[in-house]
Design an enzyme around this catalytic site. Structure first.
Site, PDB file in Angstrom:
ATOM      1  CD  GLU A   6       0.754  -1.373   8.043  1.00 59.24           C
ATOM      2  OE1 GLU A   6       0.501  -0.517   8.926  1.00 59.24           O
ATOM      3  OE2 GLU A   6       1.167  -1.078   6.902  1.00 59.24           O
ATOM      4  CG  ASP A  40      -0.404  -0.037   2.509  1.00 62.66           C
ATOM      5  OD1 ASP A  40       0.844  -0.135   2.610  1.00 62.66           O
ATOM      6  OD2 ASP A  40      -1.155   0.029   3.504  1.00 62.66           O
ATOM      7  CB  SER A  41       4.563   1.748  -0.202  1.00 64.42           C
ATOM      8  OG  SER A  41       4.758   0.628  -1.046  1.00 64.42           O
ATOM      9  CE  LYS A  50       3.385  -5.842   3.883  1.00 65.43           C
ATOM     10  NZ  LYS A  50       2.961  -4.654   4.665  1.00 65.43           N
ATOM     11  CD  GLU A  53       8.151  -0.084   7.464  1.00 64.22           C
ATOM     12  OE1 GLU A  53       7.167  -0.786   7.152  1.00 64.22           O
ATOM     13  OE2 GLU A  53       8.363   1.049   6.989  1.00 64.22           O
ATOM     14  CG  ASP A  85       0.506  -4.001   2.230  1.00 70.25           C
ATOM     15  OD1 ASP A  85       0.712  -4.823   3.153  1.00 70.25           O
ATOM     16  OD2 ASP A  85       1.331  -3.134   1.888  1.00 70.25           O
TER      17      ASP A  85
HETATM   18  O1  KIV Z   1       3.497  -1.044   1.606  1.00 68.53           O
HETATM   19  C1  KIV Z   1       4.676  -1.396   1.605  1.00 68.53           C
HETATM   20  O2  KIV Z   1       5.434  -1.117   0.677  1.00 68.53           O
HETATM   21  C2  KIV Z   1       5.165  -2.167   2.736  1.00 68.53           C
HETATM   22  C3  KIV Z   1       6.652  -2.311   2.844  1.00 68.53           C
HETATM   23  C4  KIV Z   1       7.214  -1.065   3.399  1.00 68.53           C
HETATM   24  C5  KIV Z   1       7.037  -3.504   3.640  1.00 68.53           C
HETATM   25  O3  KIV Z   1       4.422  -2.593   3.554  1.00 68.53           O
END
Ligand code: KIV
Length: 261
Positions: free
Chosen positions: A111, A41-42, A109, A178, A80
């Site tokens: 968090e 989600d970056s 993934k 992280e 994500d």
């Molecule tokens: O969204 C993302 O790119 C991430 C990485 C920073 C691990 O979660």
């Protein structure tokens, strides 16, 4: 590449992972020794131009997961769960995960620590591979008071260590660490059987991940200090930079001391 194959790399060679948001980069990574592609989600920051990852929607993640899956149909892809698509209940997380997997992800993934245990075990029991993410969790940027290194005090380090152990017990198949001290990441990696993937977590994780646009020097903001720009020293193409990253992670040249806390 399957989850089993990724897991079998642990203690043999470091796992290489990069974030990926489109088909062309995905195809390039597939031929460049990148073991796993993270549709992170970056993308909300580096692709969409937001200040945080919070505005990213599930529809955005489904769209980008589909793009990546079409570009790299044989690669291992994890996506994500974006902010607000899984925190309400395990059932909400299941529905969102199913949509990402239908779009082409093999793993999702999420968090968080303690608050995510029930959800991780709910998803795992329903056949959904889960990657946990602890330490600096960008979706909690406001609660954390900014993008800060986590686990610097003894209490905070113990909390993160216990979260990692509990997430593994709950059924997580992988975990991203992280922005935590290298020593803490090393301890967690020794104690956990599942692969630990570090980003700003020192050299002793089972694998490494970076945000693609950061390691190519494309992001207009200032990248975190743990990032290395791989477009350097005679690297004349993006593909060469990705191959250099894969090589330096596999040979443990990256991350170096200056990329750790
Ligand atoms: O969204 C993302 O790119 C991430 C990485 C920073 C691990 O979660």
């Amino acid at each position: 590449m399957t989850l089993k194959q990724i897991q079998s790399l642990v203690r043999h060679e470091p796992i290489t992972m990069l974030t990926c948001y489109d088909a062309s980069f995905a195809a390039m990574m597939a031929r460049s020794n990148i073991d796993a592609l993270l549709v992170g989600d970056s993308l909300g920051m580096v692709f969409q131009g937001h200040a945080t990852t919070l505005p990213v929607s599930l529809a955005d993640m489904i769209y980008h997961t589909g793009c990546v899956a079409r570009g790299a149909p044989n690669s291992f892809i994890l996506s994500d769960l974006p902010f607000g698509s899984y925190q309400a209940s395990p059932a909400q997380a299941l529905e969102s995960s199913a949509a990402l997997m239908a779009a082409g992800a093999q793993m999702v993934k999420l968090e968080g620590g303690e608050a995510m245990l029930e959800t991780v075990s709910f998803l795992a029991a329903r056949g959904i591979p889960v990657c946990a993410h602890v330490g600096l969790t960008p979706q909690s940027v406001h609660a954390l008071g900014g993008y800060r290194v986590q686990g610097k005090t003894i209490e905070d380090a113990e909390r993160i260590l216990n979260e990692a152990l509990s997430l593994e017990q709950a059924g997580a198949n992988m975990i991203v660490l992280e922005a935590i001290p290298a020593e803490l990441a090393s301890r967690i990696s020794d104690l956990l059987a599942i692969p630990t993937i570090g980003i700003g977590a020192g050299p002793n994780c089972d694998g490494q991940v970076l945000v693609l646009y950061d390691m190519l020097g494309l992001y207009w903001g200032s990248p975190p200090s743990f990032v290395r720009n791989f477009v350097e020293n005679g690297v004349t193409s993006i593909e060469m930079a990705i191959q250099a990253y894969a090589h330096d992670v596999k040979t443990r040249r990256f991350p170096a001391k200056e990329h750790a806390f």
